[in-house]
Motif scaffolding. Structure first.
Motif, short mmCIF file in Angstrom:
data_model
loop_
_atom_site.label_atom_id
_atom_site.label_comp_id
_atom_site.label_asym_id
_atom_site.label_seq_id
_atom_site.Cartn_x
_atom_site.Cartn_y
_atom_site.Cartn_z
N ARG A 36 0.88 -1.18 0.00
CA ARG A 36 0.00 0.00 0.00
C ARG A 36 0.92 1.23 0.00
NH1 ARG A 36 -2.26 -2.53 4.27
NH2 ARG A 36 -1.08 -2.49 6.15
N VAL A 37 0.33 2.39 -0.14
CA VAL A 37 1.12 3.62 -0.21
C VAL A 37 1.95 3.75 1.06
CG1 VAL A 37 1.01 6.15 -0.35
CG2 VAL A 37 -0.57 4.76 -1.70
N GLY A 38 3.26 3.90 0.89
CA GLY A 38 4.16 4.08 2.03
C GLY A 38 4.51 2.80 2.78
N GLU A 39 4.12 1.62 2.26
CA GLU A 39 4.49 0.37 2.93
C GLU A 39 4.87 -0.69 1.90
OE1 GLU A 39 2.90 -3.00 6.07
OE2 GLU A 39 1.56 -1.39 5.49
N TRP A 40 6.02 -1.27 2.15
CA TRP A 40 6.55 -2.35 1.32
C TRP A 40 6.68 -3.60 2.16
CZ3 TRP A 40 8.68 -2.12 -3.81
CH2 TRP A 40 8.49 -0.89 -4.44
N ALA A 41 6.67 -4.76 1.50
CA ALA A 41 6.85 -6.03 2.19
C ALA A 41 7.76 -6.93 1.37
CB ALA A 41 5.50 -6.72 2.41
N CYS A 42 8.52 -7.76 2.07
CA CYS A 42 9.43 -8.70 1.43
C CYS A 42 9.17 -10.08 2.05
CB CYS A 42 10.87 -8.26 1.66
SG CYS A 42 12.08 -9.34 0.89
N PRO A 43 8.54 -10.98 1.31
CA PRO A 43 8.19 -12.28 1.88
C PRO A 43 9.39 -13.23 1.93
CG PRO A 43 7.49 -12.17 -0.39
CD PRO A 43 8.05 -10.83 -0.05
N VAL A 44 9.39 -14.10 2.95
CA VAL A 44 10.43 -15.11 3.12
C VAL A 44 9.74 -16.43 3.45
CG1 VAL A 44 12.46 -15.84 4.45
CG2 VAL A 44 12.07 -13.41 4.00
N GLN A 45 10.21 -17.50 2.82
CA GLN A 45 9.65 -18.83 3.06
C GLN A 45 10.76 -19.77 3.53
OE1 GLN A 45 8.82 -21.42 -0.35
NE2 GLN A 45 6.70 -21.43 0.37
N PHE A 46 10.44 -20.58 4.55
CA PHE A 46 11.37 -21.57 5.09
C PHE A 46 10.80 -22.95 4.82
CE2 PHE A 46 11.60 -17.81 7.70
CZ PHE A 46 12.95 -17.61 7.89
N THR A 47 11.63 -23.87 4.35
CA THR A 47 11.23 -25.27 4.28
C THR A 47 12.30 -26.08 5.00
OG1 THR A 47 12.28 -25.49 2.12
CG2 THR A 47 9.92 -25.10 2.13
N GLY A 48 11.87 -27.11 5.71
CA GLY A 48 12.80 -27.97 6.42
C GLY A 48 12.92 -27.68 7.89
N LEU A 49 12.31 -26.59 8.36
CA LEU A 49 12.28 -26.30 9.80
C LEU A 49 11.26 -27.21 10.44
CD1 LEU A 49 12.41 -22.39 9.98
CD2 LEU A 49 14.25 -24.01 10.46
N PRO A 50 11.37 -27.45 11.76
CA PRO A 50 10.38 -28.31 12.43
C PRO A 50 8.95 -27.88 12.13
CG PRO A 50 12.16 -27.78 13.93
CD PRO A 50 12.40 -26.99 12.68
#
Length: 161
Positions: A36-50
């Motif tokens: 949205r205006v004035g907000e950015w996001a950077c997604p992260v995904q983990f596989t193999g964690l409990p």
């Protein structure tokens, strides 16, 4: 707040658990994007964690979202309790360093940075002293002052007795 889809992957790191039974953990970082205006996001995904996880770094621009996401990776891996490595010979190092927090004020961040700089300077100076001491030891082992005698085999010289 809904989960952000991973989207385009910009970085991937495969980690290996330290110990008898090797497990692999993969960290995938998505491209930062405006939510949205004035907000950015950077997604992260983990596989193999409990427990499979997905997190998002947030910020006012794509750089802050990316830095926040990488800090989140460090935190999530620490919280997992697994001892992970990403480079051969460096056990327990994931390559996701802890960031100096600035959310508690610039004065604290400056003090922490000054401390890190001071400790790095001490480490470098100690390393230089060790190198100098080791090269100095080699220099003290100077060649003998005994005259050399020529031998007939391949021009090698040996000390006179």
């Amino acid at each position: 707040m809904s989960r952000l889809s991973l989207g385009d992957i910009i970085a991937t790191r495969r980690l290996t658990s330290v110990g008898k039974l090797a497990r692999h953990v993969t960290v995938r970082v998505g491209r930062p994007r405006r939510v949205r205006v004035g907000e950015w996001a950077c997604p992260v995904q983990f596989t193999g964690l409990p427990e499979p996880q997905q997190i998002s770094g947030r910020g006012v621009d794509s750089c802050q979202a990316l830095v926040d996401a990488l800090q989140g990776v460090h935190y999530a891996l620490e919280r997992s309790g697994m001892r992970l490595s990403w480079a051969a010979g460096v056990e327990g190092e994931t390559g996701f360093p802890r960031c100096v927090p600035y959310g508690f004020g610039l004065v604290l961040a400056a003090r922490i940075n000054a401390y890190i700089d001071r400790e790095l300077g001490r480490f470098v100076q100690a390393a230089k002293r060790r190198v100098k001491a080791n090269t100095g030891w080699r220099r003290r082992r100077s060649p003998s002052n005994r005259p050399l005698e020529r031998t007939g085999s391949a021009g090698r010289s040996t000390p006179k007795r």
